[in-house]
Design a protein around this motif. Structure first.
Motif, PDB file in Angstrom:
ATOM      1  N   UNK A 294      71.336  59.455  16.753  1.00  0.00           N
ATOM      2  CA  UNK A 294      70.060  58.891  16.297  1.00  0.00           C
ATOM      3  C   UNK A 294      69.070  58.747  17.444  1.00  0.00           C
ATOM      4  N   UNK A 295      69.329  59.434  18.553  1.00  0.00           N
ATOM      5  CA  UNK A 295      68.410  59.424  19.695  1.00  0.00           C
ATOM      6  C   UNK A 295      67.754  60.791  19.786  1.00  0.00           C
ATOM      7  N   UNK A 296      66.491  60.839  19.492  1.00  0.00           N
ATOM      8  CA  UNK A 296      65.776  62.101  19.513  1.00  0.00           C
ATOM      9  C   UNK A 296      65.649  62.661  20.918  1.00  0.00           C
ATOM     10  N   UNK A 297      65.291  63.930  20.992  1.00  0.00           N
ATOM     11  CA  UNK A 297      65.161  64.602  22.286  1.00  0.00           C
ATOM     12  C   UNK A 297      63.852  64.234  22.966  1.00  0.00           C
ATOM     13  N   UNK A 298      62.763  64.199  22.208  1.00  0.00           N
ATOM     14  CA  UNK A 298      61.444  63.980  22.786  1.00  0.00           C
ATOM     15  C   UNK A 298      61.154  62.493  22.936  1.00  0.00           C
ATOM     16  N   UNK A 299      60.339  62.196  23.952  1.00  0.00           N
ATOM     17  CA  UNK A 299      59.882  60.819  24.144  1.00  0.00           C
ATOM     18  C   UNK A 299      58.997  60.404  22.968  1.00  0.00           C
ATOM     19  N   UNK A 300      59.198  59.214  22.428  1.00  0.00           N
ATOM     20  CA  UNK A 300      58.383  58.802  21.278  1.00  0.00           C
ATOM     21  C   UNK A 300      56.976  58.409  21.709  1.00  0.00           C
ATOM     22  N   UNK A 301      55.992  58.590  20.845  1.00  0.00           N
ATOM     23  CA  UNK A 301      54.638  58.121  21.166  1.00  0.00           C
ATOM     24  C   UNK A 301      54.598  56.596  21.162  1.00  0.00           C
ATOM     25  N   UNK A 302      53.575  56.050  21.789  1.00  0.00           N
ATOM     26  CA  UNK A 302      53.458  54.593  21.846  1.00  0.00           C
ATOM     27  C   UNK A 302      52.851  54.019  20.579  1.00  0.00           C
ATOM     28  N   UNK A 303      52.193  54.854  19.806  1.00  0.00           N
ATOM     29  CA  UNK A 303      51.579  54.365  18.577  1.00  0.00           C
ATOM     30  C   UNK A 303      50.877  55.497  17.862  1.00  0.00           C
ATOM     31  N   UNK A 304      50.088  55.137  16.871  1.00  0.00           N
ATOM     32  CA  UNK A 304      49.334  56.110  16.093  1.00  0.00           C
ATOM     33  C   UNK A 304      48.191  56.643  16.953  1.00  0.00           C
ATOM     34  N   UNK A 305      47.982  57.941  16.924  1.00  0.00           N
ATOM     35  CA  UNK A 305      46.931  58.549  17.735  1.00  0.00           C
ATOM     36  C   UNK A 305      45.555  58.137  17.231  1.00  0.00           C
ATOM     37  N   UNK A 306      44.558  58.321  18.095  1.00  0.00           N
ATOM     38  CA  UNK A 306      43.203  57.851  17.803  1.00  0.00           C
ATOM     39  C   UNK A 306      42.619  58.496  16.548  1.00  0.00           C
ATOM     40  N   UNK A 307      42.908  59.762  16.340  1.00  0.00           N
ATOM     41  CA  UNK A 307      42.351  60.441  15.169  1.00  0.00           C
ATOM     42  C   UNK A 307      42.849  59.787  13.877  1.00  0.00           C
ATOM     43  N   UNK A 308      44.160  59.528  13.800  1.00  0.00           N
ATOM     44  CA  UNK A 308      44.706  58.904  12.588  1.00  0.00           C
ATOM     45  C   UNK A 308      44.312  57.441  12.483  1.00  0.00           C
ATOM     46  N   UNK A 309      44.108  56.800  13.628  1.00  0.00           N
ATOM     47  CA  UNK A 309      43.586  55.431  13.595  1.00  0.00           C
ATOM     48  C   UNK A 309      42.216  55.407  12.922  1.00  0.00           C
ATOM     49  N   UNK A 310      41.362  56.334  13.352  1.00  0.00           N
ATOM     50  CA  UNK A 310      40.014  56.394  12.780  1.00  0.00           C
ATOM     51  C   UNK A 310      40.076  56.733  11.294  1.00  0.00           C
ATOM     52  N   UNK A 533      42.108  44.190  10.916  1.00  0.00           N
ATOM     53  CA  UNK A 533      43.127  44.058   9.870  1.00  0.00           C
ATOM     54  C   UNK A 533      44.100  45.226   9.942  1.00  0.00           C
ATOM     55  N   UNK A 534      43.565  46.435  10.110  1.00  0.00           N
ATOM     56  CA  UNK A 534      44.434  47.615  10.212  1.00  0.00           C
ATOM     57  C   UNK A 534      45.358  47.515  11.410  1.00  0.00           C
ATOM     58  N   UNK A 535      44.838  47.021  12.520  1.00  0.00           N
ATOM     59  CA  UNK A 535      45.666  46.863  13.720  1.00  0.00           C
ATOM     60  C   UNK A 535      46.779  45.845  13.494  1.00  0.00           C
ATOM     61  N   UNK A 536      46.424  44.739  12.872  1.00  0.00           N
ATOM     62  CA  UNK A 536      47.403  43.654  12.677  1.00  0.00           C
ATOM     63  C   UNK A 536      48.430  43.993  11.612  1.00  0.00           C
ATOM     64  N   UNK A 537      47.976  44.582  10.502  1.00  0.00           N
ATOM     65  CA  UNK A 537      48.853  44.777   9.349  1.00  0.00           C
ATOM     66  C   UNK A 537      49.545  46.142   9.325  1.00  0.00           C
ATOM     67  N   UNK A 538      49.008  47.112  10.024  1.00  0.00           N
ATOM     68  CA  UNK A 538      49.561  48.470   9.935  1.00  0.00           C
ATOM     69  C   UNK A 538      49.953  49.006  11.307  1.00  0.00           C
ATOM     70  N   UNK A 539      48.983  49.084  12.206  1.00  0.00           N
ATOM     71  CA  UNK A 539      49.216  49.776  13.474  1.00  0.00           C
ATOM     72  C   UNK A 539      50.148  48.995  14.395  1.00  0.00           C
ATOM     73  N   UNK A 543      53.594  50.298  16.014  1.00  0.00           N
ATOM     74  CA  UNK A 543      53.793  50.313  17.468  1.00  0.00           C
ATOM     75  C   UNK A 543      55.045  49.535  17.852  1.00  0.00           C
ATOM     76  N   UNK A 544      55.283  48.405  17.177  1.00  0.00           N
ATOM     77  CA  UNK A 544      56.486  47.616  17.461  1.00  0.00           C
ATOM     78  C   UNK A 544      57.749  48.406  17.119  1.00  0.00           C
ATOM     79  N   UNK A 545      57.694  49.145  16.021  1.00  0.00           N
ATOM     80  CA  UNK A 545      58.860  49.944  15.629  1.00  0.00           C
ATOM     81  C   UNK A 545      59.094  51.077  16.623  1.00  0.00           C
TER      82      UNK A 545
END
Length: 561
Positions: A294-310, A533-539, A543-545
């Protein structure tokens, strides 16, 4: 002479004994690996499959208990099938007939233990759950000549047959092979390829080659050349099943010095006092491989990228109806401004027309805007779910399936709260209606001044008509008695009225420009609050996960050593 070892109260279970002296002798880094495995269990809870977490918890519990017990003793089990001669071998090592022997049927129904060295052995045997009737000690002061001091610290166990028809016997074997420090499998020349042994024990414990010993017993029944052939074939079979570099010794319980080689292995193992740590290390190695899946090969991103955030913020903004609210605010701004900068004469004419729609519109709009976001009706759940769709596609695609699911679940963990939160965000962004720009008051003062001038001019004309033109009475002064002033005063009144109308028209154009900017500012303010709200409830949950997954990857690496 042997001494029975009394039973003592079982040691309580608990976590990993980090500060147990000598707990990790011979296995540097085992402390950190066990701690890392404990963190993996915590991080995997609710994310990974229950069986692997349960097995890891059992291992941690077992390791904690074993490391709290005597590190001076090495637990070695003799296991094998019916007729393999393990009980005879047990008696030969002990030098006494302690375990019943037989050829045709299983004779050992309970584990028998022989201990060299009593100090600290009682709690260990309690933990092993060896019946006190089957505990023996080679440590009597009257038995020093026959007792082998080189085996001091050995706990030798004779187990029931693994191929017994009795389920309790097989369960006893299964229990001991998971907790013994060294696994000794006793086989005979006739049944060393027994499928039950290899399928149920050799293959599952193939990674435990360092703490596994294969004893080919009863070699007295073979010719010397046959012994070599049998050992070679047994080695080939074991290596084919994944047991790397298997250790094989030959024994004969009936011939002189037939167990000398086996005894030497036992002496070396007990003297090294590493079997306990090495067994736990092998267990952790095996468990770490399961987590490594269950350990992937690639380093995970730190969060949702800016494009999807927008995209998310825009989708939630549309779901909450912020553009429509901003447009309504523009209308409210213009209606509110009309009460201040409009020409009062036009307002009076409008009121005289008795247009209820005009009178009610602003009030209703205010109430609607202020009350529309007091509950979850600010955004519909379906629109919110649509906005959340695909927000984690960019980060979950390359994650292992359990973590991809957990990241997606984190993005929707507050989906039920979003409609109300969006409504509250829009409500907080709305300005209060009693906030009026200063220039509105200046224009209103100017307009009423012009109205006053117009009224005074009209009154002046009336007095000029009464005193100057019709000469109804004597004029008190030339200002009201000179009829020739009427055209000039009339021009003054007309100019004043024109100035008021021009002022209202110019201000309407200014209000139109400002209302557009006001709507844009309101939409921007609402967007900023929706972004929070999006940052608190979604992003933030996403990021924590992802951070938990990053820690999981680090801990898997640490546990794998």
């Amino acid at each position: 002479m042997t001494t029975a070892i009394p039973a003592k109260s079982p040691l309580g279970t608990g976590g990993i004994p980090i500060n147990v002296p000598g707990a990790y002798d011979g296995a540097p880094g085992l402390t950190g690996r066990l701690e890392g495995l404990d963190r993996l269990v915590q991080l995997g809870t609710g994310r990974l499959d229950a069986p692997i977490l349960a097995d890891a918890s059992v291992l941690l519990d077992r390791a904690g208990q074993r490391l709290r017990l005597s590190g001076e003793h090495t637990v070695i089990t003799l296991a094998g099938g019916t007729g393999s001669g393990k009980s005879s071998l047990f008696n030969a090592i002990c030098g006494l007939e302690l375990s019943p022997t037989g050829v045709r049927r299983p004779m050992t129904s309970k584990a028998h233990a022989c201990v060299w060295g009593l100090d600290g052995a009682g709690p260990l045997l309690d933990w092993l759950d060896v019946d006190k009737r089957h505990r023996y000690a080679r440590a009597s002061a009257l038995d020093l000549e026959r007792a082998d001091s080189s085996l001091q610290g050995l706990v030798l166990l004779d187990l029931p047959d693994h191929d017994s028809i009795q389920a309790l016997h097989r369960a006893e074997v299964d229990r001991f092979v998971t907790i013994a420090d060294l696994l000794v499998w006793v086989v005979d020349p006739q049944k060393y390829a027994d499928a039950a042994l290899h399928r149920n024990y050799i293959v599952p414990f193939a990674r435990h080659a360092g703490v596994t010993l294969i004893v080919l017993n009863q070699v007295d029944k073979l010719q010397p050349a046959e012994v070599d052939d049998c050992v070679a074939d047994l080695r080939r079979l074991l290596e084919a099943e994944g047991l790397a570099d298997p250790r094989i010794v030959t024994t004969s319980a009936v011939s002189e010095d037939g167990v000398a080689g086996f005894r030497e292995v036992l002496v070396d193992t007990v003297a090294a006092r590493r079997a306990r740590s090495e067994r736990l290390t092998a267990d952790v190695d095996k468990m770490s491989e399961r987590f490594a899946e269950f350990r992937g090969v690639n380093e995970p991103p730190e969060g949702v990228d800016e494009a999807r955030r927008a995209e998310l913020v825009q989708a939630l903004t549309d779901a909450a109806g912020a553009p429509a609210v901003a447009e309504a605010m523009e209308s409210a701004y213009e209606l509110r401004a009309a009460d201040f900068v409009g020409w009062p004469v036009n307002a009076l004419v409008t009121r005289l027309r008795s247009d209820p729609l005009r009178r009610m519109r602003l009030t209703e709009l205010r109430d609607e805007l202020r009350g529309a976001f007091t509950g979850p009706i600010g955004a519909q759940q379906g629109d919110v779910d649509t906005a959340l769709h695909g927000v984690t596609d960019g980060v979950a695609t390359e994650l292992p399936d359990p973590w991809a699911r957990s990241v997606r679940a984190a993005a929707r963990s507050h989906a039920g709260e979003l409609p109300e939160a969006l409504g509250d965000a829009l409500k907080e962004a709305l300005p209060t209606f009693n906030q009026v720009p200063r220039w509105w008051w200046l224009v209103k003062t100017w307009q009423y001044f012009l109205v006053l001038v117009s009224i005074l001019g009209a009154a002046w004309i009336a007095l000029l008509l009464v005193y100057g033109l019709f000469e109804i009475a004597d004029a008190p002064t030339d200002l009201v008695g000179e009829a020739g002033l009427i055209p000039y005063v009339a021009i003054l009144v007309v100019c004043t009225m024109g100035m008021g109308a021009l002022t209202a028209s110019a201000c309407r154009n200014m209000v139109a420009l400002q209302s557009a900017k006001h709507g844009e500012r309101m939409e921007q303010h609402m967007r900023e609050r929706i972004a929070k709200v999006a940052e608190e409830k979604v992003l933030a949950p996403v990021a924590a996960e992802l951070e938990a997954y990053a820690r999981f990857r680090d801990d898997v690496k640490a546990v794998r050593g």
